[in-house]
Design a protein around this motif. Structure first.
Motif, short mmCIF file in Angstrom:
data_model
loop_
_atom_site.label_atom_id
_atom_site.label_comp_id
_atom_site.label_asym_id
_atom_site.label_seq_id
_atom_site.Cartn_x
_atom_site.Cartn_y
_atom_site.Cartn_z
N GLY A 139 34.83 -11.89 76.72
CA GLY A 139 35.70 -11.85 75.46
C GLY A 139 37.20 -11.65 75.90
O GLY A 139 37.97 -11.32 75.46
N THR A 140 37.48 -12.31 77.04
CA THR A 140 38.84 -12.34 77.75
C THR A 140 39.75 -12.95 77.19
O THR A 140 40.89 -12.88 77.28
CB THR A 140 38.51 -12.72 79.29
OG1 THR A 140 37.80 -14.17 79.16
CG2 THR A 140 37.86 -11.84 80.02
N ASP A 141 39.51 -14.15 76.16
CA ASP A 141 40.39 -15.06 75.78
C ASP A 141 40.74 -14.29 74.22
O ASP A 141 41.56 -14.81 73.35
CB ASP A 141 39.77 -16.37 75.50
CG ASP A 141 38.84 -16.41 74.55
OD1 ASP A 141 38.42 -17.69 73.92
OD2 ASP A 141 38.29 -15.30 74.05
N GLY A 142 40.19 -13.08 74.11
CA GLY A 142 40.53 -12.54 72.81
C GLY A 142 40.01 -13.16 71.50
O GLY A 142 40.57 -12.75 70.35
N THR A 143 39.26 -13.96 71.62
CA THR A 143 38.56 -14.62 70.43
C THR A 143 37.99 -13.88 69.56
O THR A 143 37.20 -12.83 69.75
CB THR A 143 37.71 -15.71 70.91
OG1 THR A 143 38.33 -16.67 71.83
CG2 THR A 143 36.98 -16.44 69.71
N GLY A 144 38.25 -13.76 68.11
CA GLY A 144 37.70 -13.04 67.16
C GLY A 144 38.53 -11.91 66.87
O GLY A 144 38.08 -11.12 66.00
N ALA A 145 39.59 -11.72 67.46
CA ALA A 145 40.43 -10.42 67.02
C ALA A 145 41.00 -10.72 65.71
O ALA A 145 41.30 -11.68 65.25
CB ALA A 145 41.72 -10.38 68.10
N GLY A 147 43.59 -9.62 64.28
CA GLY A 147 45.23 -9.82 63.97
C GLY A 147 45.86 -9.15 65.06
O GLY A 147 45.36 -8.41 65.76
N GLY A 148 47.11 -9.08 64.77
CA GLY A 148 48.13 -8.38 65.59
C GLY A 148 49.33 -9.45 65.90
O GLY A 148 50.07 -9.48 64.89
N THR A 149 49.81 -9.67 67.12
CA THR A 149 50.84 -10.44 67.18
C THR A 149 50.42 -11.74 67.93
O THR A 149 49.34 -11.53 69.16
CB THR A 149 51.93 -9.79 67.88
OG1 THR A 149 51.46 -9.08 68.98
CG2 THR A 149 52.53 -8.53 67.09
N ASN A 150 50.99 -12.87 68.05
CA ASN A 150 50.59 -13.89 68.89
C ASN A 150 51.64 -13.97 70.14
O ASN A 150 52.33 -12.96 70.63
CB ASN A 150 50.65 -15.35 68.09
CG ASN A 150 52.22 -15.56 67.81
OD1 ASN A 150 53.21 -14.78 67.99
ND2 ASN A 150 52.54 -16.70 67.11
N ARG A 151 51.32 -14.87 70.98
CA ARG A 151 51.94 -15.01 72.34
C ARG A 151 53.61 -14.75 72.11
O ARG A 151 54.35 -14.48 73.17
CB ARG A 151 51.75 -16.29 73.07
CG ARG A 151 52.00 -17.42 72.63
CD ARG A 151 51.50 -18.78 73.24
NE ARG A 151 52.34 -19.30 74.07
CZ ARG A 151 52.27 -19.99 75.36
NH1 ARG A 151 51.08 -20.50 75.27
NH2 ARG A 151 53.06 -20.32 76.08
N THR A 152 54.03 -15.30 70.91
CA THR A 152 55.48 -15.06 70.89
C THR A 152 56.14 -13.73 70.19
O THR A 152 57.03 -13.85 69.77
CB THR A 152 56.22 -16.47 69.99
OG1 THR A 152 55.68 -16.37 68.86
CG2 THR A 152 55.73 -17.56 70.78
N GLY A 153 54.95 -13.00 69.94
CA GLY A 153 55.36 -11.77 69.30
C GLY A 153 55.28 -11.75 67.68
O GLY A 153 55.61 -10.81 66.99
N GLU A 154 54.86 -12.83 67.13
CA GLU A 154 54.88 -12.98 65.61
C GLU A 154 53.54 -12.26 64.90
O GLU A 154 52.69 -12.34 65.83
CB GLU A 154 54.84 -14.54 65.23
CG GLU A 154 56.13 -15.13 65.61
CD GLU A 154 55.86 -16.59 65.12
OE1 GLU A 154 56.72 -17.09 64.24
OE2 GLU A 154 55.33 -17.12 65.99
N GLU A 155 53.98 -11.47 64.05
CA GLU A 155 52.55 -10.96 63.34
C GLU A 155 51.55 -12.30 63.18
O GLU A 155 51.89 -13.20 62.38
CB GLU A 155 52.97 -10.37 62.01
CG GLU A 155 51.92 -9.76 61.25
CD GLU A 155 52.24 -8.85 60.21
OE1 GLU A 155 51.35 -8.05 59.56
OE2 GLU A 155 53.20 -9.28 59.68
N SER A 156 50.21 -11.68 63.52
CA SER A 156 49.17 -12.86 63.29
C SER A 156 47.96 -12.40 62.72
O SER A 156 47.73 -11.03 62.76
CB SER A 156 48.93 -13.63 64.32
OG SER A 156 48.39 -12.60 65.28
#
Length: 362
Positions: A139-145, A147-156
């Protein structure tokens, strides 16, 4: 009938397209992604859109997807098709891999050529949040999370779907694969992480691509738009649109654009893509009068552009910007042999996405 399940800060809404189940991922901004489980086919991507003449923003559909169950089942124009384990065509449906000849018949009803792979006609399943990675990857690529924030800090918010390719079920492709795709939605972007793994005993030929049709609000056709492709070369083809052999397929040129789409007909692959400082190559379709539009990014591979001239319905109403890992007919090309070869136990990840380009400020 629909049902909603709270998932972190998102709602995942279950619905249907005719008899086909769908799932919608809803972002707090009002952005929404609707996906059919048949083929993990994106039916709609809606996002807040700023109009130059207005201070308000409307949530609009930026993707020209299937509107009916019948069209999806017929694979009309392969709208938003996940092309896997081969992208675009295999010449004559035949290829040789590790000395063994194979023949793959056309995949979807009514198709006369072998193209675009099997994944688009398979049923996919929603992956629980704690099972997002492929088996054995940790699970190192974060698949299936959720939500949270993306690589630019936006809510996702995010959704992961999975399916399997089993060689015993498919004519001409005796290989076993597992694949998962993660859609990550923000107010202005849709990012995709596509991972696949060879779970068989033998090496397998594999390549992937996505076939979305994008549209710009306020434009009934693409004729008033401009295209920008950050490519150093185009792919030369024969009369049947198969790439020429070897280096003859590569036509060196400067980056493409801006190209006015009025009167321009493209069913063309671009290669040697130039990435920005963040490692992403961005193909853009813009309204030259406002600067507003869409950009499709990818970390590697080629970009295939189709202006939709041959479509019976909705011709030139939208433009297909297709991120692909390799050339058309890659299974039959010596220069693609290593690119498509996936060893037993090996996993590969293909990342791409699409986002809104804001209009010029007056």
């Amino acid at each position: 009938m629909t049902s909603a399940t709270v998932c972190s800060n998102a709602y995942i809404v279950e619905g249907s397209l005719g008899a086909l189940p769908t799932v919608a991922l809803v972002h707090p901004s009002g952005a929404e992604l609707v996906v059919a489980l048949r083929g993990a086919t994106v039916l709609a991507w809606r996002a807040p859109w700023s109009r130059p003449s207005s201070t308000s923003r409307d949530v609009v559909d930026l993707l020209d997807g299937y509107a009916t169950e019948q069209a999806l089942l017929a694979q009309d124009a392969t709208r938003s098709g996940l092309m896997f384990p081969f992208a675009n065509r295999i010449a004559g449906g035949s290829y040789v891999f590790d000395g063994v000849a194979h023949h793959v018949p056309p995949v979807a009803p009514g198709e006369t050529q072998t193209m675009h792979g099997f994944a688009r006609v398979l049923d996919w399943e929603i992956v629980p949040e704690d099972e997002g990675a492929l088996r054995g990857t940790g699970g190192t690529d974060g698949t299936g999370a959720p939500g949270g924030t993306n690589r630019t800090g936006e809510e996702s918010v995010a959704l992961t779907l999975a399916t399997e390719i089993r060689g015993t079920d498919l004519a001409g492709y005796p290989f076993d694969l597992e694949t998962r795709i993660r859609f990550e939605l923000t107010e202005r972007t849709l990012d995709v992480t596509w991972s696949y793994r060879n779970v068989g005993r033998d090496a397998a030929p594999v390549t992937a691509g996505w076939h979305p049709y994008l549209r710009i609000p306020g434009h009934d056709t693409i004729d008033g738009l401009e295209l920008h492709v950050p490519a150093r070369a185009t792919v030369a083809t024969d009369a049947s649109l198969l790439p020429l052999d070897g280096e003859a397929a590569r036509v060196v040129r400067d980056a493409v654009g801006p190209v006015a789409l009025a009167g321009t007909c493209l069913d063309t692959a671009f290669t040697d893509l130039v990435t920005d400082a963040d490692g992403r190559a961005r193909t853009r379709v813009l309204d030259p009068s406002t600067g507003a539009g869409l950009e499709l990014w990818q970390e590697r591979g080629n970009m295939h552009v189709y202006t939709g001239d041959g479509l019976d319905e909705r011709a030139r109403a939208s433009i297909a910007l297709e991120p692909v890992e390799s050339l058309t007919n890659a299974y039959n090309r010596e220069d693609c042999a290593q690119d498509v070869r996936l060893a037993p136990g090996e996993e590969r990840v293909f990342r791409f996405g699409v986002g809104i380009v804001a209009p010029h400020r007056s």
